[in-house]
Design a protein around this motif. Sequence first.
Motif, short mmCIF file in Angstrom:
data_model
loop_
_atom_site.label_atom_id
_atom_site.label_comp_id
_atom_site.label_asym_id
_atom_site.label_seq_id
_atom_site.Cartn_x
_atom_site.Cartn_y
_atom_site.Cartn_z
N THR A 101 0.84 -1.20 0.00
CA THR A 101 0.00 0.00 0.00
C THR A 101 0.87 1.25 0.00
N TRP B 193 -8.28 0.31 -4.65
CA TRP B 193 -7.83 -1.01 -5.10
C TRP B 193 -8.56 -1.36 -6.38
N TRP C 113 -2.97 -1.23 -5.06
CA TRP C 113 -3.50 -0.07 -4.36
C TRP C 113 -2.82 1.20 -4.88
#
Length: 411
Positions: free
Chosen positions: A27, A69, A74
């Motif tokens: 992420t 996402w 992400w």
Amino acid sequence: MRPLLIAVTALSTALAPAGSGWSIQLTPNPSQHENLLYGVSCPSAAACTAVGGGFSAKQQVPRNIALTWNGSRWSAASVPDPAGAAYSILKDVSCASASTCIAVGDDSSGTVGVARSGTRWSVLSTVNPPTAESSQLDSVSCRSATACTAVGWYEQIVGSALRAFSLAETWNGKTWSIQPTPNVGGGASTYLTGVSCTSATACTAAGHSAKGNNGISRPLAEAWNGKTWSIQATPNPAGAISSSLARVSCASATMCIAVGGSNNASNGRPLAEAWNGKTWSIQATPRLSSADAFFAGVSCTSAVACTAAGVGQGPSDEVTGAFWPSGGSRAMGSGGLPPERWSAPPGQQGGGTLAEAWRGKNWSVQPTPNPAGSGGTFFEGVSCSSAAACTAIGYYDGSTTVATLAERHSG
């Protein structure tokens, strides 16, 4: 433009193998210093939106952040803050489709709402109770892009004391409006922190009430029948000194699961309560080896498929106030700062992720990985698009920063 930092080093050594079970996803971290995710919504396995707050410097001033996402990765989204806000933070998000979402939270002026339409995010004009000293929205549930209900609470001076009152607002696609909500009597403060709506005439909100300065709280649930909100009786765990509900998820008007935590003289435990259309009842959850644990989020796709996510903490971990069921409510901190800034700085937090599954008869613990070398790892929310596809989000504490966390369950 602030640089986009990606916590590759910490995560690359902690990624769980692909396949069934929970695995960590890479992420991005939009802010330079700390990045915390508090809410997530996944209308499908290939579409999730997560929101929270980011700190660009070593100070307690967060700004809105969001990640999206697309089924394979992400990405950080560009989310505006309300004009003139000294700080702004998003607490929850609900997506009616892969590209249409409403997120809510609070800023230095009160409640906050932002809308996602495709890749574009825009600030919505929310409303605040006219007598409020401060106000915030903690959770939102959208049945469509033009039908959302958000809940939270506001503070008002009563006599010489500051007391919290429940708050509910609805979005019709153009404007927000406040709905009257009941409050627990006897001078108690009333907080709504989770909401789930299955139709225009069926919403359930969860939270807690608290009285006095000792932080003792009790579970709270309120129901919307299309005309009015009403308080529902919720049991308190036997032997609990304090307990509260954080989030709620309803598969139907007669099936809801609300989760949170309770604590006694020695430890804190996850709390799960079920609504059967008539009454709330406490569900047994596995006894954990950690000294303190709680649920922060829950997502149900049917009456026999729910996933709860939160934190389990060992007895040697030290975090002051992070476990809000025993450390107080998710209320404003001293000096009007947002509550998410726990007193423990990066490198000094503790805890580990916790996930449990409900399959119609009992709750069972699901193993969850934690980033290698993290001082503490926290799930704050979870969203399931099916019984076999869930995403949990939160943050983890590194040696010098706090970074976003997302884990995905499959199978």
